[in-house]
Design an enzyme around this catalytic site. Sequence first.
Site, PDB file in Angstrom:
ATOM      1  CD1 TRP A  10    -110.074  55.990  42.543  1.00 49.30           C
ATOM      2  CD2 TRP A  10    -110.097  57.652  44.150  1.00 49.30           C
ATOM      3  NE1 TRP A  10    -111.291  56.074  43.102  1.00 49.30           N
ATOM      4  CE2 TRP A  10    -111.242  56.705  43.982  1.00 49.30           C
ATOM      5  CE3 TRP A  10    -109.537  58.691  45.106  1.00 49.30           C
ATOM      6  CZ2 TRP A  10    -112.400  57.327  45.256  1.00 49.30           C
ATOM      7  CZ3 TRP A  10    -110.794  58.906  45.912  1.00 49.30           C
ATOM      8  CH2 TRP A  10    -111.902  58.318  45.789  1.00 49.30           C
ATOM      9  CE  LYS A  11    -103.545  54.628  36.737  1.00 47.74           C
ATOM     10  NZ  LYS A  11    -102.981  54.681  35.543  1.00 47.74           N
ATOM     11  CG  HIS A  95     -99.611  50.843  38.564  1.00 46.87           C
ATOM     12  ND1 HIS A  95     -99.071  51.685  37.756  1.00 46.87           N
ATOM     13  CD2 HIS A  95    -100.679  50.664  38.348  1.00 46.87           C
ATOM     14  CE1 HIS A  95    -100.081  51.685  36.866  1.00 46.87           C
ATOM     15  NE2 HIS A  95    -101.084  50.984  37.495  1.00 46.87           N
ATOM     16  CD  GLU A 167    -102.582  47.531  35.683  1.00 47.00           C
ATOM     17  OE1 GLU A 167    -103.836  47.741  36.011  1.00 47.00           O
ATOM     18  OE2 GLU A 167    -101.784  48.237  36.126  1.00 47.00           O
TER      19      GLU A 167
HETATM   20  C1  PEP Z   1    -103.799  51.261  35.645  1.00 47.05           C
HETATM   21  O1  PEP Z   1    -103.073  52.024  35.854  1.00 47.05           O
HETATM   22  O2  PEP Z   1    -103.720  50.415  36.653  1.00 47.05           O
HETATM   23  C2  PEP Z   1    -105.052  51.286  34.557  1.00 47.05           C
HETATM   24  C3  PEP Z   1    -105.523  50.005  34.346  1.00 47.05           C
HETATM   25  O3  PEP Z   1    -105.236  52.395  34.213  1.00 47.05           O
HETATM   26  P1  PEP Z   1    -106.234  52.537  32.901  1.00 47.05           P
HETATM   27  O4  PEP Z   1    -107.532  51.650  33.366  1.00 47.05           O
HETATM   28  O5  PEP Z   1    -106.668  54.112  32.950  1.00 47.05           O
HETATM   29  O6  PEP Z   1    -105.888  52.223  31.781  1.00 47.05           O
END
Ligand code: PEP
Length: 256
Positions: A10-11, A95, A167
Amino acid sequence: MRRKLVVGNWKMNGRIAQNQALLEALKVGVKDLKHADFVVCVPYPYIAQAQSLLQGSNVAWGAQNLCANENVALTGAVSAYMLTDYGCRYVIVGHSERRIQFHETDDTAATRFDAAEKAGLTPIFCMGESADERESDWTEYVVGRQLDSIIRRFGAAVLSKAVLAYEPLWAVGTDIPATPEQAQKVHAFIRNRVARCDANIAKNVQILYGGSLNPSNAAALFAMPDIDGGLVGRSSLEVNSFVEICKAANQECVTA
Ligand code: PEP
């Protein structure tokens, strides 16, 4: 066979009323999905709310970061045991937003990873290259270095109680997801690098893809042999989208 795992990050989003609506709808949306696992990583103040709404459901909850220390004078920090006190099972570590905006390094991320495991949490360890690094053909160097920051210090065995997440920075928050082929190539690289140390751990470790995952690209990404689910940012804030992604993961496990 590895189960698929979908983790919502959710950040720094959420308010009590909107969290309640989202979590209640999420519980209903995924309650019959038995073949994959689901997690939401919420901001610290809402962990107790997630615990009270999600316990007894098939959605686990976790945090987005932790401090490696315990019971010391560190203003604003939250330790691993504080997270376990509220039933967290997972915590995101390393992250890219923490690495870039909060100056976390490979070394501090590795220290947090270790603290998480020692407290019985499952760290979700994030790795990924920037757009410039990809253009310079440094993807494997960067991701390999990040992975090695764990393996060199603690050995590959610690990965048996962890989740890995690829990521790419150029895909996170951008609407430019990696193609399934691009992601698969890096996931296979990660798994092979773990296999150099321990083939069995490599076979079992879940490697999630994160970066602009949404209901229209989830199924194709999850169909790749080394993609074991997703770490989802924006699409985890919209319950129908998140449930669709969870369904794609569940379906892939049914048909595989
Ligand atoms: C994240 O920040 O872990 C991410 C994958 O963001 P998004 O799905 O919005 O690109």
